[in-house]
Scaffold this active site. Sequence first.
Site, mmCIF file in Angstrom:
data_model
loop_
_atom_site.group_PDB
_atom_site.id
_atom_site.type_symbol
_atom_site.label_atom_id
_atom_site.label_comp_id
_atom_site.label_asym_id
_atom_site.label_seq_id
_atom_site.Cartn_x
_atom_site.Cartn_y
_atom_site.Cartn_z
ATOM 1 C CG HIS A 21 -4.463 -1.762 -8.357
ATOM 2 N ND1 HIS A 21 -5.212 -2.812 -7.888
ATOM 3 C CD2 HIS A 21 -4.643 -1.742 -9.702
ATOM 4 C CE1 HIS A 21 -5.818 -3.416 -8.901
ATOM 5 N NE2 HIS A 21 -5.498 -2.782 -10.020
ATOM 6 C CB SER A 47 -0.221 19.332 16.421
ATOM 7 O OG SER A 47 0.319 18.817 17.610
#
Length: 494
Positions: free
Chosen positions: A159, A280
């Site tokens: 999980h 970026s």
Amino acid sequence: MTAEDVVRRGRLSGDRDARIAAFLSSMAADRTIAGADVLVDIAHALMLLKQGIIGSDAGRLLLGALLTLYREGVPDEAFDDRFEDIHAGIESMLISAIGEGAGGRLHTARSRNDEVATCIRIALRDAVLVQTASLITLRGVLLDVAQHSMEAIMPGFTHMQHAQPTTLAHHLLAYEAAFTRDTSRMTGAYGRVNRSPLGAAAFAGTTYPIDARSTAVHLGFSSTLGNTMDAVAGRDVVLEVLAHLAVMMTSVSRLCEDLILWSSRFIGFVRLADAYCSTSSIMPQKRNPDTVEIMRAKAGSVIGACSAAMVITKGLPMSYNRDLQEITPHLWRAISDARESTDLLAGVLETAVFDLDRMRLEAGQGSSTATDLADHLVQNAGLPFRTAHSIVGRAVAKGGLDPATLHAATMEITGNPPGAKGMSDSEVAMALDPERSVAMRSCVGGPAPVAVRATINEERACLEGDAAWAAHERGRIDQAIAGLIRDAEEMVKG
Ligand code: ARG
């Protein structure tokens, strides 16, 4: 170039509007099968000649022209999309080059339906072998990295929450196991792909005394298909390979997802090599894991190709329908997306730098050894597991896994104090130690180094078996094709 479309001229009138011709043409996708088509033509022409179905002069002229195509490659003019496909392109070109007296005999006892099905199977079996080789390389890298990280303790997650300690080797071997199954799906599919449809003609076979076995052998197939209608209409082997690739890409994508998460600052378990990162255009500090992001998306493309092919096929009546042509662009794209992904993923993993200290630090976080403590209570205090589970769970809820809190939790859960011995500091510390937790998990397939070592040895043996199979199959096909070319050359020499 003036070659006329020889397929169309008898039955249908006039030149087609270029837009219609381009819409109908499979030329772009046929670049993938052009090489196979030349081999199929050579095998077929040689067989026609040997069977006396075409005469010696015409047959040798035809074979000579085909061998030139084989040596020099199919020229660009054959790929003009005014031809419906590469089969029409090559035949039209041959007729314009050597005349209809010889070139016009190539399509005797054959249809484009068995021709294209044969070409697809040749290109598909090559793709399956190449994909198998790529998986073998990827598995080799995973085994190498695992070999060096058997002691690298890290948290395992369920999980996406800290669950129990494991090792980096154990985590990577989970993927290696899946890629081993992908390899076996490839080799299984290969046997069903590598059978020859040639000789089925349109779907009902032919009245000429052909020798379909000899073309099958010359082209490296294991045998001919048993039903001529199935031979031209069946695409289940295409769907099967696409489905296997889609399944494989789900594992690729999950591994990419792990790497993307691990390379985030939050987790910080791995640094991917610069070559696989982008930055970026505005944020100068960025190192983004673009390669594995694209790979995660490629899984979507491959699954999409698989669904497209399934849906195109599912409603078609027997036998050949032109709809089938629409499958191959999806097939070839999925094949190259999948292979590029597994090829690159091997490089990503080979060059990744794992932060073992950071992993070790996180391994014991989030009470990740609470299960070991509960097991200790079972084994040493004789408690039922559920009671021990409740005690440890209550202690976690109360804020700590120390002897005092465990004592209080035991009182709350059982109404009694722990046995006379209680639990000492050192006993608790030992039960909670991540290294010990891993070392104790020596069951088959478990994370303990001794178990991981055994798994690696087994997986290496399996890898070697797969590599030997792939090399053998590759050699067998290359030999068959070399034999075909030799026989054709001898026939031309006379
Ligand atoms: N380009 C076609 C395909 O990919 C080849 C077979 C064409 N057959 C026909 N009957 N039109 O399926």
